[in-house]
Design a protein around this motif. Structure first.
Motif, PDB file in Angstrom:
ATOM      1  N   UNK A  98       0.812  -1.212   0.000  1.00  0.00           N
ATOM      2  CA  UNK A  98       0.000   0.000   0.000  1.00  0.00           C
ATOM      3  C   UNK A  98       0.847   1.264   0.000  1.00  0.00           C
ATOM      4  N   UNK A  99       1.995   1.216   0.647  1.00  0.00           N
ATOM      5  CA  UNK A  99       2.850   2.393   0.735  1.00  0.00           C
ATOM      6  C   UNK A  99       3.365   2.839  -0.633  1.00  0.00           C
ATOM      7  N   UNK A 100       3.400   1.927  -1.612  1.00  0.00           N
ATOM      8  CA  UNK A 100       3.792   2.309  -2.970  1.00  0.00           C
ATOM      9  C   UNK A 100       2.813   3.304  -3.576  1.00  0.00           C
ATOM     10  N   UNK A 101       1.585   3.317  -3.083  1.00  0.00           N
ATOM     11  CA  UNK A 101       0.523   4.138  -3.660  1.00  0.00           C
ATOM     12  C   UNK A 101       0.111   5.302  -2.761  1.00  0.00           C
ATOM     13  N   UNK A 102       0.765   5.464  -1.622  1.00  0.00           N
ATOM     14  CA  UNK A 102       0.380   6.496  -0.671  1.00  0.00           C
ATOM     15  C   UNK A 102       1.399   7.626  -0.610  1.00  0.00           C
ATOM     16  N   UNK A 103       0.927   8.785  -0.185  1.00  0.00           N
ATOM     17  CA  UNK A 103       1.809   9.891   0.159  1.00  0.00           C
ATOM     18  C   UNK A 103       2.019   9.849   1.666  1.00  0.00           C
ATOM     19  N   UNK A 104       2.964  10.634   2.154  1.00  0.00           N
ATOM     20  CA  UNK A 104       3.209  10.683   3.598  1.00  0.00           C
ATOM     21  C   UNK A 104       1.960  11.166   4.331  1.00  0.00           C
ATOM     22  N   UNK A 105       1.254  12.116   3.748  1.00  0.00           N
ATOM     23  CA  UNK A 105       0.043  12.636   4.384  1.00  0.00           C
ATOM     24  C   UNK A 105      -1.018  11.536   4.494  1.00  0.00           C
ATOM     25  N   UNK A 106      -1.191  10.740   3.442  1.00  0.00           N
ATOM     26  CA  UNK A 106      -2.166   9.649   3.472  1.00  0.00           C
ATOM     27  C   UNK A 106      -1.768   8.568   4.471  1.00  0.00           C
ATOM     28  N   UNK A 107      -0.474   8.319   4.611  1.00  0.00           N
ATOM     29  CA  UNK A 107       0.005   7.272   5.513  1.00  0.00           C
ATOM     30  C   UNK A 107      -0.162   7.661   6.978  1.00  0.00           C
ATOM     31  N   UNK A 108      -0.384   8.945   7.248  1.00  0.00           N
ATOM     32  CA  UNK A 108      -0.530   9.390   8.633  1.00  0.00           C
ATOM     33  C   UNK A 108      -1.965   9.811   8.953  1.00  0.00           C
ATOM     34  N   UNK A 109      -2.926   9.407   8.132  1.00  0.00           N
ATOM     35  CA  UNK A 109      -4.330   9.712   8.423  1.00  0.00           C
ATOM     36  C   UNK A 109      -4.757   9.016   9.709  1.00  0.00           C
ATOM     37  N   UNK A 110      -5.638   9.653  10.446  1.00  0.00           N
ATOM     38  CA  UNK A 110      -6.135   9.063  11.685  1.00  0.00           C
ATOM     39  C   UNK A 110      -7.556   8.557  11.504  1.00  0.00           C
ATOM     40  N   UNK A 111      -7.936   7.592  12.310  1.00  0.00           N
ATOM     41  CA  UNK A 111      -9.313   7.084  12.290  1.00  0.00           C
ATOM     42  C   UNK A 111     -10.171   7.940  13.223  1.00  0.00           C
ATOM     43  N   UNK A 112     -11.418   7.528  13.473  1.00  0.00           N
ATOM     44  CA  UNK A 112     -12.320   8.309  14.326  1.00  0.00           C
ATOM     45  C   UNK A 112     -11.814   8.425  15.763  1.00  0.00           C
ATOM     46  N   UNK A 113     -10.950   7.513  16.173  1.00  0.00           N
ATOM     47  CA  UNK A 113     -10.387   7.559  17.529  1.00  0.00           C
ATOM     48  C   UNK A 113      -9.092   8.360  17.591  1.00  0.00           C
ATOM     49  N   UNK A 114      -8.649   8.897  16.452  1.00  0.00           N
ATOM     50  CA  UNK A 114      -7.419   9.678  16.407  1.00  0.00           C
ATOM     51  C   UNK A 114      -6.153   8.848  16.340  1.00  0.00           C
ATOM     52  N   UNK A 115      -6.268   7.599  15.915  1.00  0.00           N
ATOM     53  CA  UNK A 115      -5.131   6.682  15.859  1.00  0.00           C
ATOM     54  C   UNK A 115      -4.654   6.537  14.411  1.00  0.00           C
ATOM     55  N   UNK A 116      -3.342   6.642  14.205  1.00  0.00           N
ATOM     56  CA  UNK A 116      -2.775   6.413  12.878  1.00  0.00           C
ATOM     57  C   UNK A 116      -2.544   4.921  12.670  1.00  0.00           C
ATOM     58  N   UNK A 117      -2.333   4.521  11.435  1.00  0.00           N
ATOM     59  CA  UNK A 117      -2.072   3.110  11.137  1.00  0.00           C
ATOM     60  C   UNK A 117      -0.791   2.639  11.810  1.00  0.00           C
ATOM     61  N   UNK A 118       0.210   3.505  11.897  1.00  0.00           N
ATOM     62  CA  UNK A 118       1.479   3.130  12.531  1.00  0.00           C
ATOM     63  C   UNK A 118       1.314   2.884  14.023  1.00  0.00           C
ATOM     64  N   UNK A 119       0.294   3.485  14.625  1.00  0.00           N
ATOM     65  CA  UNK A 119       0.090   3.358  16.070  1.00  0.00           C
ATOM     66  C   UNK A 119      -0.868   2.242  16.457  1.00  0.00           C
ATOM     67  N   UNK A 120      -1.481   1.616  15.471  1.00  0.00           N
ATOM     68  CA  UNK A 120      -2.440   0.546  15.777  1.00  0.00           C
ATOM     69  C   UNK A 120      -1.702  -0.637  16.355  1.00  0.00           C
ATOM     70  N   UNK A 121      -2.251  -1.160  17.414  1.00  0.00           N
ATOM     71  CA  UNK A 121      -1.690  -2.373  17.993  1.00  0.00           C
ATOM     72  C   UNK A 121      -2.825  -3.353  18.207  1.00  0.00           C
ATOM     73  N   UNK A 122      -2.497  -4.587  18.042  1.00  0.00           N
ATOM     74  CA  UNK A 122      -3.483  -5.642  18.191  1.00  0.00           C
ATOM     75  C   UNK A 122      -2.798  -6.849  18.799  1.00  0.00           C
ATOM     76  N   UNK A 123      -3.569  -7.696  19.420  1.00  0.00           N
ATOM     77  CA  UNK A 123      -2.986  -8.929  19.961  1.00  0.00           C
ATOM     78  C   UNK A 123      -2.408  -9.750  18.824  1.00  0.00           C
ATOM     79  N   UNK A 124      -1.246 -10.330  19.070  1.00  0.00           N
ATOM     80  CA  UNK A 124      -0.554 -11.172  18.080  1.00  0.00           C
ATOM     81  C   UNK A 124      -0.157 -10.406  16.830  1.00  0.00           C
ATOM     82  N   UNK A 125       0.031  -9.107  16.934  1.00  0.00           N
ATOM     83  CA  UNK A 125       0.413  -8.300  15.778  1.00  0.00           C
ATOM     84  C   UNK A 125       1.830  -7.776  15.980  1.00  0.00           C
ATOM     85  N   UNK A 126       2.695  -7.932  14.992  1.00  0.00           N
ATOM     86  CA  UNK A 126       4.036  -7.365  15.115  1.00  0.00           C
ATOM     87  C   UNK A 126       3.992  -5.857  14.879  1.00  0.00           C
TER      88      UNK A 126
END
Length: 142
Positions: A98-126
């Motif tokens: 996906x990063x091949x098709x994104x800009x830096x601004x798109x890669x740092x978009x936040x969701x409704x909770x204000x979380x970026x994709x880089x900050x998402x954490x999940x159980x069993x997720x590296x």
């Protein structure tokens, strides 16, 4: 012979884009969300062990090449982009694709909770690895 293959591939890409890419489903998911989500399954896939395993970086690449990059910023009902979904699934391959098709601004978009994709954490997720990949991409783009 190769020109026939190119014409067939282009026709298939147009078909996929028109029929599937623009469609939204449950929770406002786009096809990109589904391809990046580890909870996605295909009925009958048990008989084909390596077919339709999700998340699927090769299928994501095909969709992005077929025009799905135009909907890469679409959000689901929680405000997550497909990049958020890929990060939550822990799939570094989908994130990199996906990063091949994104800009830096798109890669740092936040969701409704204000979380970026880089900050998402999940159980069993590296998440550390995904965090590093996204942050390196953003810093290179600056």
């Amino acid at each position: 012979m190769p020109h026939h293959f190119v014409a067939c591939r282009e026709a298939a890409q147009r078909f996929v884009y028109q029929r599937f890419v623009l469609h939204k489903g449950y929770n406002n998911y786009t096809l990109l969300h589904l391809v990046c989500d580890k909870k996605t399954f295909v009925s009958g896939a048990k008989s084909r062990k390596n077919f339709c395993q999700f998340p699927s970086p090769p299928l994501l690449k095909l969709l992005l090449e077929s025009g799905a990059d135009q909907i890469i910023e679409e959000r689901d009902s929680r405000g997550n982009t497909p990049l958020h979904t890929a990060a939550a699934s822990g799939n570094v391959g989908c994130v990199r694709e996906m990063l091949f098709y994104l800009t830096a601004k798109q890669a740092t978009l936040t969701n409704h909770s204000g979380v970026t994709a880089a900050s998402i954490s999940s159980n069993n997720t590296p998440s550390d690895r995904i965090h590093m990949v996204i942050n390196e991409f953003v810093s290179r783009c600056k």
